[in-house]
Design a protein around this motif. Structure first.
Motif: not given
Length: 86
Positions: A21-36
């Motif tokens: 779950r921590i890996k998933e969270i970091l990936h989701e946050v990474e994608v969101a930050l890169e989008e911005r």
């Protein structure tokens, strides 16, 4: 098609579920930050050091997502990953 006995008890580790779950969270946050247009490493590091959620964009609900787990759990997972892949 394989035949599985669907009545067998399956053992799983709560620890491994938490790690995933921590890996998933970091990936989701990474994608969101890169989008911005943010640098994920800098933003996530800033959050982990300061505990200021403003480092994490609210895009894709990333700010709430990263707060699902404690900061120390994320840091532990990062150190665990780093030490196992040196």
């Amino acid at each position: 098609m394989s035949k599985k006995n669907l009545t067998e008890t399956v053992a799983y580790s709560a620890e491994s579920v938490r790690h995933e779950r921590i890996k998933e969270i970091l990936h989701e946050v990474e994608v969101a930050l890169e989008e911005r247009g943010y640098q994920p490493v800098s933003q996530i590091s800033g959050y982990l050091v300061s505990n200021d959620p403003a480092y994490i964009s609210s895009n894709r609900n990333a700010r709430n997502t990263i707060q699902e787990v404690e900061r120390y759990e994320i840091i532990e997972e990062l150190v665990r990953f780093y030490l196992s892949h040196k």
